[in-house]
Enzyme design. Structure first.
Site, mmCIF file in Angstrom:
data_model
loop_
_atom_site.group_PDB
_atom_site.id
_atom_site.type_symbol
_atom_site.label_atom_id
_atom_site.label_comp_id
_atom_site.label_asym_id
_atom_site.label_seq_id
_atom_site.Cartn_x
_atom_site.Cartn_y
_atom_site.Cartn_z
ATOM 1 C CB SER A 148 -0.894 0.003 1.243
ATOM 2 O OG SER A 148 -1.546 1.245 1.417
ATOM 3 C CE1 TYR A 161 -4.112 -2.309 5.035
ATOM 4 C CE2 TYR A 161 -3.248 -0.163 4.392
ATOM 5 C CZ TYR A 161 -3.722 -1.417 4.048
ATOM 6 O OH TYR A 161 -3.804 -1.783 2.733
ATOM 7 C CE LYS A 165 -1.165 -3.953 3.326
ATOM 8 N NZ LYS A 165 -1.186 -5.275 2.669
#
Length: 256
Positions: A148, A161, A165
């Site tokens: 991402s 998150y 990532k």
């Protein structure tokens, strides 16, 4: 005098096998479709049998080669056993992932474990299982981790998150170094916000949508089609000298 023109590397994947996790919907479905239309025999992997069978049926009706592997990638033992029992793959799209957006101070240990368990632990060991088979079969393959833009920047309500990532970006680079002697390339694909079944509820919040659009310099939310060409590029000979890198499809988000 006649000039000698170079040959454009092929984007075709005929004769190659590809595995896509989280393939029942969203980015995984788009990646699987792109690979199959380029000639790959694609295995669709996810937990939902009904979703996978519907996708496989539609793909086969289009004349594409697709089969299914129904399992939970967080069960790393079962996943490794399933990969060991199948012919090796040439392309692995490591796509299964999740998110639990919350302010940092509201994140629970369960939230942390769920996101890191799928986005990092399961992704890491899924790639390990696939690459062990590639090495045993002497396949010079391509591993594509679906990361991402949040693996390169920070974001409000995205602490876990982002952590997951950034971790994927790190282990991907190390994988690339370890696997280069085997001819296996490892790269990350880093999209901005793409409208998928997982993200669509976020965009119902007008303030959130406006904030996202303010950072995407091209002025629109991404679609799964925006990612399909990049997947094909990373899977094919067109990216033959690319490993340990990140391909950002972020509409200019990280350029600012």
């Amino acid at each position: 005098m006649t000039a000698v023109l170079p040959q454009t590397p092929s984007f075709r994947l005929d004769g190659r096998r590809a595995l896509v996790t989280g393939a029942g919907r969203g980015l995984g479905l788009a990646a699987a479709t792109a690979l199959a239309r380029a000639g790959a025999e694609v295995t669709l992997c996810a937990r939902s049998r009904s979703e996978l069978e519907a996708v496989a049926e539609t793909m086969c009706a289009e004349g594409l080669a697709a089969d299914t592997l129904v399992l939970d990638v967080t069960d790393i033992t079962s996943f490794a056993a399933a990969i060991e029992a199948r012919p090796p793959y040439h392309v692995f799209v490591n796509n299964a992932g999740t998110n639990r957006p919350k302010p940092f101070t509201d994140v629970t240990p369960e939230d942390f474990d769920v996101v890191m368990g799928l986005n990092v632990r399961a992704a890491f060991f899924a790639a390990q299982a696939v690459c062990r088979r590639m090495i045993a079969a002497k396949i010079a393959g391509s591993v594509i981790h679906v990361s991402s833009q949040m693996g390169h920047v920070g974001g409000e309500r995205r602490s876990i998150y982002c952590a997951s990532k950034w971790a994927m970006e790190g282990f991907s680079k190390s994988m690339a170094l370890d696997l280069a002697p085997h001819g296996i390339r490892v790269n990350t694909l880093c999209p901005t916000f793409i409208e998928t079944p997982m993200t669509r509820p976020f965009f119902a919040d007008a303030t959130f949508r406006a904030n996202v659009l303010a950072k995407i310099k091209l002025g629109r939310i991404g679609t799964v089609e925006d990612v399909m060409g990049a997947v094909l590029f990373l899977a094919s000979d067109a990216s033959a000298l690319m490993t340990g890198s990140s391909l950002l499809i972020d509409g200019g988000w990280t350029a600012d």
